[in-house]
Motif scaffolding. Structure first.
Motif, short mmCIF file in Angstrom:
data_model
loop_
_atom_site.label_atom_id
_atom_site.label_comp_id
_atom_site.label_asym_id
_atom_site.label_seq_id
_atom_site.Cartn_x
_atom_site.Cartn_y
_atom_site.Cartn_z
N ASN A 32 0.80 -1.23 0.00
CA ASN A 32 0.00 0.00 0.00
C ASN A 32 0.82 1.26 0.00
O ASN A 32 0.31 2.33 -0.29
CB ASN A 32 -0.72 0.10 1.36
N SER A 48 3.36 4.43 -0.39
CA SER A 48 3.47 5.25 -1.60
C SER A 48 4.88 5.27 -2.21
O SER A 48 5.04 5.66 -3.36
CB SER A 48 3.01 6.68 -1.31
N ASN A 77 -2.63 5.18 -4.66
CA ASN A 77 -3.21 6.10 -3.69
C ASN A 77 -4.74 5.98 -3.73
O ASN A 77 -5.33 5.74 -4.79
CB ASN A 77 -2.74 7.50 -4.10
N CYS A 78 -5.39 6.17 -2.57
CA CYS A 78 -6.84 5.94 -2.46
C CYS A 78 -7.67 6.91 -3.33
O CYS A 78 -8.70 6.51 -3.87
CB CYS A 78 -7.26 6.04 -1.00
N GLN A 134 -12.24 14.22 0.71
CA GLN A 134 -11.61 13.02 1.27
C GLN A 134 -11.89 12.86 2.77
O GLN A 134 -11.76 13.80 3.55
CB GLN A 134 -10.10 13.07 1.03
N ALA A 145 -6.16 10.10 6.61
CA ALA A 145 -5.01 10.71 7.29
C ALA A 145 -4.51 9.84 8.44
O ALA A 145 -3.59 10.23 9.15
CB ALA A 145 -5.39 12.09 7.79
N ILE A 171 -4.12 18.67 0.97
CA ILE A 171 -3.62 17.40 1.53
C ILE A 171 -2.25 17.21 0.90
O ILE A 171 -2.14 17.01 -0.32
CB ILE A 171 -4.58 16.22 1.20
N LYS A 174 0.14 12.98 -6.57
CA LYS A 174 -0.06 11.53 -6.68
C LYS A 174 -1.19 11.22 -7.65
O LYS A 174 -1.08 10.33 -8.50
CB LYS A 174 -0.39 10.92 -5.31
N ARG A 182 -9.91 17.86 2.46
CA ARG A 182 -10.29 16.97 3.57
C ARG A 182 -11.62 17.44 4.13
O ARG A 182 -11.78 18.64 4.42
CB ARG A 182 -9.21 17.01 4.65
N HIS A 229 -14.07 8.35 -0.04
CA HIS A 229 -13.64 9.56 -0.77
C HIS A 229 -14.61 9.80 -1.94
O HIS A 229 -14.82 8.92 -2.79
CB HIS A 229 -12.23 9.37 -1.35
N1 PHD Z 1 -3.29 10.63 1.44
C1 PHD Z 1 -4.47 9.76 1.50
C2 PHD Z 1 -4.19 8.48 2.21
C3 PHD Z 1 -2.83 7.89 1.92
O1 PHD Z 1 -2.21 7.42 2.83
O2 PHD Z 1 -2.40 7.94 0.67
P1 PHD Z 1 -1.01 7.29 0.16
O3 PHD Z 1 -1.21 5.80 0.14
O4 PHD Z 1 -0.79 7.81 -1.20
O5 PHD Z 1 0.08 7.71 1.10
C4 PHD Z 1 -5.59 10.54 2.18
O6 PHD Z 1 -5.24 11.47 2.82
O7 PHD Z 1 -6.74 10.23 2.12
#
Ligand code: PHD
Ligand code: NDP
Length: 344
Positions: free
Chosen positions: A106, A108, A149-150, A176, A181, A199, A205, A235, A242
């Motif tokens: 998962n 990044s 990324n989500c 989001q 977070a 964010i 991303k 956010r 999201h």
């Molecule tokens: N940044 C995303 C969550 C996250 O952790 O993303 P990533 O896997 O790209 O670090 C959010 O704030 O909703």
């Protein structure tokens, strides 16, 4: 065949979701959990401050948390899910791959690396073959595959559907949920009665990962899609899910009905975590909504609605559960693809 799996960062928000999704999984059996040195040696039930909306699975509760080190991993583990902070993952994931473990991650770090497949199984399963390049270049017996990324994963299945009309430009604005977070990422004083229009790193991303996911792999190199993608990330005070407002410009003129049909035609896969349909299209323009629609398909469905043609392109809204389809569920689904494609 049952695949024995481990989870790195198993006590965290995404790690706990992963443990929840592995409970009763038809192919995967949980064999090991890891976390930081502070948690190592404790029973998982004590180390994890359990915050997921179902009881802690008994197969996980009694496991002893291990340090996040390949030497601590049982030899018979075939697949490792990684949900570590990206700085930690950047250090330890290569060690696991070098030690022969296949990782579905998962985190990044390295999502844009030329030899790391960034995969949504229903959209770009062929990119998994980039693992041959990865193994050649890095000399690993193991491998690292990433999920996006989500926020990126929430919009890309619909963009993939529009690409048949010649996708040229995308603008997206996100709403989001706070779970993105992490548990202590945004304080209640910051987010209640408020919206935060920034964010860190998220916009970049969405702009870069989406072009890689929609790109073309020729067996040696991956060419990123040439669409312009521009994102604005916000956010909002929802817990999970999201929601995104998308404007997409295509080369061909398309009608609203053609767009909805294209969304409905995105195929799911015959894998345990792939929902059918993959994209649920709502006729009611007030849907999808986070509270009502985030658990569709066990949290793995992409919901879309409000499709209309405008002078700025095709406009629609899309929603996905950020810690399931956007994180833990995406990693589990990539694990299922790795298994079905013979990489384990
Ligand atoms: N940044 C995303 C969550 C996250 O952790 O993303 P990533 O896997 O790209 O670090 C959010 O704030 O909703
Ligand atoms: N939250 C979300 O919606 C999404 C998150 N992600 C990504 O997933 C990853 C995990 O996020 P999240 O679960 O929210 O994070 P958390 O902070 O909730 O969890 C982090 C996990 O990593 C462990 N850990 C922390 N430091 C170390 C270390 N030095 N060595 C070994 N283990 C360590 C923690 O163990 P301990 O409990 O012992 O501290 C915990 O298990 C991140 O990379 C994040 O960007 C991706 C998509 C969405």
């Amino acid at each position: 065949m049952t695949v024995r799996v481990g989870v790195l960062g198993a006590t965290g928000a995404v790690g706990q979701r992963c443990i929840q999704l592995l409970d009763g999984h038809p192919e995967f059996e949980l064999a090991a959990v890891t976390a930081s040195e502070d948690s190592a040696g404790l029973p998982y039930s004590e180390a994890a401050k359990w915050r997921v909306d179902s009881p802690i699975p008994s197969e996980a509760a009694d496991l002893t948390v291990r340090a996040t080190d390949p030497d601590e991993m049982p030899d018979d583990v075939d697949l490792v899910f990684s949900s570590l902070p990206s700085g930690v993952a950047a250090d330890v994931e290569p060690d696991f791959a070098e030690a022969g473990y296949v990782l579905s991650s998962n985190s990044s770090n390295d999502r844009l690396a030329d030899d790391v497949p960034l995969v949504i199984p229903e959209i770009n399963p062929g990119h998994l073959d980039l693992l041959e390049v990865q193994r050649d270049e890095r000399g690993w017996d193991g491998a690292v595959v990433k999920n996006p990324n989500c926020s990126t994963i929430t919009m890309v299945p619909t963009l993939a559907a529009l690409d048949q009309f010649g996708l040229e430009r995308v603008q997206v604005s996100t709403l989001q949920a706070v779970s993105g977070a992490g548990y202590s990422g945004v304080s209640s004083m910051e987010i209640i009665d408020n919206v935060i229009p920034h964010i860190g790193g998220e916009e970049e991303k969405m702009e870069t990962e989406s072009r890689k996911l929609l790109g073309t792999f020729d067996g040696a190199e991956l060419a990123h899609h040439d669409a312009d993608v521009s994102a604005s990330c916000n956010r909002v005070p929802t817990i999970d899910g999201h929601l995104e407002n998308v404007w997409a410009e295509t080369r061909d003129d398309v009608t609203e009905a053609e767009v909805e049909d294209a969304f409905r035609a995105v195929e799911s896969l015959d894998l345990p975590s792939s929902p059918d349909p993959l994209v649920e299209v709502f006729e009611d323009p007030s849907r999808p909504q986070p509270r009502l629609d985030r658990t569709l398909g066990g949290g793995m469905t992409i919901a879309a609605g409000g499709v209309q043609t405008t002078p700025a392109g095709i406009q629609y809204n899309t929603l996905a559960h950020n810690t399931i389809r956007g994180a833990a569920g995406a990693a589990v689904l990539n694990g299922e693809l790795l298994q079905s494609e013979g990489w384990l």
